[in-house]
Design a protein around this motif. Sequence first.
Motif, short mmCIF file in Angstrom:
data_model
loop_
_atom_site.label_atom_id
_atom_site.label_comp_id
_atom_site.label_asym_id
_atom_site.label_seq_id
_atom_site.Cartn_x
_atom_site.Cartn_y
_atom_site.Cartn_z
N UNK A 1 0.69 -0.91 -0.02
CA UNK A 1 -0.18 -0.28 -0.15
C UNK A 1 0.91 1.31 0.15
N UNK A 2 0.40 2.15 -0.83
CA UNK A 2 1.20 3.49 -0.95
C UNK A 2 0.28 4.68 -1.23
N UNK A 3 0.78 5.82 -0.82
CA UNK A 3 0.19 7.06 -0.95
C UNK A 3 1.08 8.17 -1.16
N UNK A 4 0.86 8.82 -2.05
CA UNK A 4 1.99 10.09 -2.46
C UNK A 4 1.25 11.35 -2.60
N UNK B 1 -2.98 13.98 -5.72
CA UNK B 1 -2.65 12.49 -4.62
C UNK B 1 -2.91 11.27 -5.46
N UNK B 2 -1.62 10.24 -5.39
CA UNK B 2 -1.97 9.29 -5.93
C UNK B 2 -1.84 7.92 -4.75
N UNK C 1 -11.29 12.87 -10.10
CA UNK C 1 -10.10 11.95 -10.36
C UNK C 1 -10.28 10.59 -11.20
N UNK C 2 -9.43 9.70 -11.13
CA UNK C 2 -9.85 8.70 -11.79
C UNK C 2 -9.10 7.36 -11.27
N UNK D 1 -3.21 -8.22 -8.00
CA UNK D 1 -4.49 -7.54 -8.08
C UNK D 1 -3.84 -5.97 -7.74
N UNK D 2 -4.01 -4.98 -8.59
CA UNK D 2 -3.56 -3.93 -8.44
C UNK D 2 -4.73 -2.70 -8.65
N UNK D 3 -4.78 -1.92 -7.59
CA UNK D 3 -5.81 -0.68 -7.63
C UNK D 3 -5.00 0.61 -7.65
N UNK D 4 -5.51 1.61 -8.52
CA UNK D 4 -4.89 2.83 -8.16
C UNK D 4 -5.82 3.98 -8.41
N UNK D 5 -5.41 5.13 -7.76
CA UNK D 5 -6.51 6.37 -7.62
C UNK D 5 -5.74 7.48 -8.00
N UNK D 6 -5.92 8.53 -8.68
CA UNK D 6 -5.45 9.77 -8.67
C UNK D 6 -6.54 10.74 -8.37
N UNK D 7 -6.22 11.62 -7.46
CA UNK D 7 -7.17 12.72 -7.19
C UNK D 7 -6.42 14.04 -7.39
N UNK D 8 -6.71 14.85 -8.35
CA UNK D 8 -6.27 16.18 -8.50
C UNK D 8 -6.33 17.15 -7.53
#
Length: 221
Positions: free
Chosen positions: A143-146, A152-153, A201-202, A213-220
Amino acid sequence: MSGQDHQNQDDSTLEFAALLCSRLCHDLLSPVGAFSNGLELMASETDPDMQARCLDLLNESARTSTNKLKFFRLAFGAAGGYGDELPVEEARQAIEGMFAAAGRVSVNWMPGADMLNKRAVKILLNLALIAGDALVRGGQLDIGAETGSNGIELAVRAQGQKIMLDGGLRAALDGSLSADDLSARNAAAWMARRLVVQAGGQIMLSPEGEAALVFGAFLPR
């Protein structure tokens, strides 16, 4: 918006709340039921060894229930007071309490942001919940958050011997789920996507059949 539109929106909100409550009750039923069983055994046992085992059962059930409630409070509730951001450490502790404490799933937290807004925390926890549940035989969550100048990714990666992501969950995350198919099982996934979309976001998912299994999210910003 007409009165009828308001009524339909209110009905949809109530229906979603009911589905989400059903999911939470289902997840809490097992540890709370085990706690109740432990109390019954404790009341009827006179053997010291059995009493000690009952105490262990009670402690484990209480710990599991507490961990789940802490997780649900952050993932679905208005947790963290009135501030706009929460320490990432709170999210890490919630996820580790939900999964790593049981020993079935290990959690690897990748260095990144120290603080996240509440929307990002909710999205991250819900994605972690879905990924962790998909590890039916256990495994590892990365798990990661940057945070960056653009936004925000968030990233969640699940690896294990057997990964099963229900089709309804995938549909809820990729936006193809119909309103009629919304259920207690996929309500959290639907909410995660809504939170991302509302922020402009996406959300990304790895294709079916991949080893991880990979999930990703981007919040502008």
